[in-house]
Scaffold this motif. Structure first.
Motif, PDB file in Angstrom:
ATOM      1  N   TYR A 157      41.519  22.291 -24.008  1.00 22.98           N
ATOM      2  CA  TYR A 157      42.099  20.975 -24.283  1.00 22.98           C
ATOM      3  C   TYR A 157      43.405  21.112 -25.061  1.00 22.98           C
ATOM      4  O   TYR A 157      44.376  20.410 -24.796  1.00 22.98           O
ATOM      5  CB  TYR A 157      41.121  20.085 -25.052  1.00 22.98           C
ATOM      6  CG  TYR A 157      40.067  19.427 -24.198  1.00 22.98           C
ATOM      7  CD1 TYR A 157      40.411  18.693 -23.068  1.00 22.98           C
ATOM      8  CD2 TYR A 157      38.725  19.517 -24.529  1.00 22.98           C
ATOM      9  CE1 TYR A 157      39.446  18.081 -22.298  1.00 22.98           C
ATOM     10  CE2 TYR A 157      37.749  18.902 -23.767  1.00 22.98           C
ATOM     11  CZ  TYR A 157      38.117  18.185 -22.645  1.00 22.98           C
ATOM     12  OH  TYR A 157      37.156  17.574 -21.881  1.00 22.98           O
ATOM     13  N   VAL A 160      45.690  15.025 -18.086  1.00 24.42           N
ATOM     14  CA  VAL A 160      44.310  14.893 -18.556  1.00 24.42           C
ATOM     15  C   VAL A 160      43.345  15.307 -17.438  1.00 24.42           C
ATOM     16  O   VAL A 160      42.347  15.991 -17.688  1.00 24.42           O
ATOM     17  CB  VAL A 160      44.018  13.455 -19.048  1.00 24.42           C
ATOM     18  CG1 VAL A 160      42.545  13.271 -19.375  1.00 24.42           C
ATOM     19  CG2 VAL A 160      44.882  13.135 -20.265  1.00 24.42           C
ATOM     20  N   PHE A 161      43.652  14.935 -16.191  1.00 25.58           N
ATOM     21  CA  PHE A 161      42.806  15.345 -15.068  1.00 25.58           C
ATOM     22  C   PHE A 161      42.772  16.863 -14.933  1.00 25.58           C
ATOM     23  O   PHE A 161      41.702  17.456 -14.756  1.00 25.58           O
ATOM     24  CB  PHE A 161      43.289  14.711 -13.753  1.00 25.58           C
ATOM     25  CG  PHE A 161      42.511  15.208 -12.559  1.00 25.58           C
ATOM     26  CD1 PHE A 161      41.250  14.708 -12.287  1.00 25.58           C
ATOM     27  CD2 PHE A 161      43.031  16.182 -11.730  1.00 25.58           C
ATOM     28  CE1 PHE A 161      40.512  15.177 -11.202  1.00 25.58           C
ATOM     29  CE2 PHE A 161      42.313  16.661 -10.642  1.00 25.58           C
ATOM     30  CZ  PHE A 161      41.050  16.149 -10.381  1.00 25.58           C
ATOM     31  N   CYS A 162      43.930  17.508 -15.041  1.00 30.92           N
ATOM     32  CA  CYS A 162      43.982  18.978 -14.934  1.00 30.92           C
ATOM     33  C   CYS A 162      43.194  19.636 -16.067  1.00 30.92           C
ATOM     34  O   CYS A 162      42.488  20.625 -15.844  1.00 30.92           O
ATOM     35  CB  CYS A 162      45.426  19.467 -14.931  1.00 30.92           C
ATOM     36  SG  CYS A 162      46.293  19.078 -13.400  1.00 30.92           S
ATOM     37  N   LEU A 192      33.471  14.046 -13.456  1.00 36.81           N
ATOM     38  CA  LEU A 192      34.884  14.420 -13.591  1.00 36.81           C
ATOM     39  C   LEU A 192      35.805  13.203 -13.692  1.00 36.81           C
ATOM     40  O   LEU A 192      36.579  13.097 -14.653  1.00 36.81           O
ATOM     41  CB  LEU A 192      35.313  15.357 -12.458  1.00 36.81           C
ATOM     42  CG  LEU A 192      36.782  15.769 -12.458  1.00 36.81           C
ATOM     43  CD1 LEU A 192      37.151  16.540 -13.720  1.00 36.81           C
ATOM     44  CD2 LEU A 192      37.094  16.607 -11.220  1.00 36.81           C
ATOM     45  N   GLN A 212      40.646  18.278 -17.683  1.00 32.10           N
ATOM     46  CA  GLN A 212      39.222  18.030 -17.452  1.00 32.10           C
ATOM     47  C   GLN A 212      38.706  18.850 -16.272  1.00 32.10           C
ATOM     48  O   GLN A 212      37.575  19.343 -16.303  1.00 32.10           O
ATOM     49  CB  GLN A 212      38.979  16.535 -17.219  1.00 32.10           C
ATOM     50  CG  GLN A 212      37.544  16.132 -17.334  1.00 32.10           C
ATOM     51  CD  GLN A 212      36.959  16.462 -18.698  1.00 32.10           C
ATOM     52  OE1 GLN A 212      37.496  16.081 -19.722  1.00 32.10           O
ATOM     53  NE2 GLN A 212      35.859  17.186 -18.716  1.00 32.10           N
ATOM     54  N   TYR A 260      41.624   9.995 -20.948  1.00 29.54           N
ATOM     55  CA  TYR A 260      43.004   9.525 -20.763  1.00 29.54           C
ATOM     56  C   TYR A 260      43.241   8.241 -21.566  1.00 29.54           C
ATOM     57  O   TYR A 260      44.222   8.128 -22.294  1.00 29.54           O
ATOM     58  CB  TYR A 260      43.305   9.277 -19.284  1.00 29.54           C
ATOM     59  CG  TYR A 260      44.633   8.607 -19.058  1.00 29.54           C
ATOM     60  CD1 TYR A 260      45.824   9.297 -19.248  1.00 29.54           C
ATOM     61  CD2 TYR A 260      44.707   7.272 -18.673  1.00 29.54           C
ATOM     62  CE1 TYR A 260      47.053   8.683 -19.060  1.00 29.54           C
ATOM     63  CE2 TYR A 260      45.926   6.649 -18.480  1.00 29.54           C
ATOM     64  CZ  TYR A 260      47.090   7.357 -18.678  1.00 29.54           C
ATOM     65  OH  TYR A 260      48.308   6.738 -18.494  1.00 29.54           O
ATOM     66  N   LYS A 267      34.934  11.226 -17.061  1.00 31.14           N
ATOM     67  CA  LYS A 267      35.447  11.892 -18.258  1.00 31.14           C
ATOM     68  C   LYS A 267      36.974  11.824 -18.316  1.00 31.14           C
ATOM     69  O   LYS A 267      37.544  11.626 -19.387  1.00 31.14           O
ATOM     70  CB  LYS A 267      34.978  13.347 -18.299  1.00 31.14           C
ATOM     71  CG  LYS A 267      33.521  13.515 -18.643  1.00 31.14           C
ATOM     72  CD  LYS A 267      33.157  14.995 -18.693  1.00 31.14           C
ATOM     73  CE  LYS A 267      31.775  15.221 -19.237  1.00 31.14           C
ATOM     74  NZ  LYS A 267      31.458  16.660 -19.376  1.00 31.14           N
ATOM     75  N   THR A 268      37.614  11.996 -17.174  1.00 30.21           N
ATOM     76  CA  THR A 268      39.076  11.927 -17.121  1.00 30.21           C
ATOM     77  C   THR A 268      39.558  10.557 -17.573  1.00 30.21           C
ATOM     78  O   THR A 268      40.473  10.448 -18.396  1.00 30.21           O
ATOM     79  CB  THR A 268      39.593  12.230 -15.703  1.00 30.21           C
ATOM     80  OG1 THR A 268      39.191  13.553 -15.331  1.00 30.21           O
ATOM     81  CG2 THR A 268      41.101  12.129 -15.624  1.00 30.21           C
TER      82      THR A 268
END
Length: 193
Positions: A113, A127-129, A170, A131, A178, A173-174
């Protein structure tokens, strides 16, 4: 606060050693230690709300505090706080025997993170990458490996069983990380202005 400069992906990768070095400076700042400690305490509290699906599967929202800590304090401090937090979570609410692999996973979680979010603009793609990397490295690989070692189940069987939950979680959580990271970033900018 250091100004966030947009860099290309190759430039960001080239700067990773410098980012880690800069994040080591956070360890010496009382404000960073205090903030990270408060997020660690919140992490322990959120861990109490973990939903246990089975012996090898659970849903927790404690990742939020780790993501925010990584964004604010960088990979090194967040990783080190992860080690302490894992031990505290075990003391407060033991779930099976203590296994040091999970402590290592907590360090790596905070480190990932921090690499993706520390001193960087909060974007949905970033944030996606972060997570996705956490899901692949921690949730599917390391956690499955540790569970395989602990319970004697086949690694590939554990990955397969955990795959559906992680695919579903996924985007959830993203989105959560975010939204909260964006809000924390906005509050921090307003406070420093």
């Amino acid at each position: 606060m250091e100004k966030q400069v947009k860099k290309s992906l190759p430039a960001e990768i080239k700067d990773l050693p410098g980012l880690v070095k800069r994040s080591c400076g956070e360890i010496k700042r009382i404000g960073s230690l205090t903030g990270a400690a408060m997020l660690a305490a919140l992490n322990v509290i959120l861990h109490q709300l973990t939903v246990i699906i089975s012996l090898t599967q659970q849903i927790s929202f404690a990742f939020i505090t780790v993501g925010i800590s990584g964004m604010l304090y960088g990979p090194m401090l967040t990783g080190m706080i992860g080690i302490a937090t894992d031990i505290l979570k075990y003391i407060v609410k033991p779930n099976g025997g203590f296994f040091p692999g999970f402590t290592l996973s907590e360090f790596v979680l905070g480190f990932i993170y921090g690499l993706f979010l520390y001193k960087k603009e909060v974007t949905l793609a970033r944030v996606f990458c972060a997570q996705l990397t956490v899901t692949l490295v921690i949730d599917l690989t390391l956690t499955s490996l540790w569970l395989s070692m602990m319970y004697g189940q086949a690694f590939i069987v554990l990955v397969g069983a955990r795959l559906v939950k992680n695919i579903v979680m996924l985007p959830v959580k993203t989105a959560i990380l975010y939204f909260l990271a964006k809000k924390v970033s906005e509050i921090r900018v307003r406070r420093l202005a």
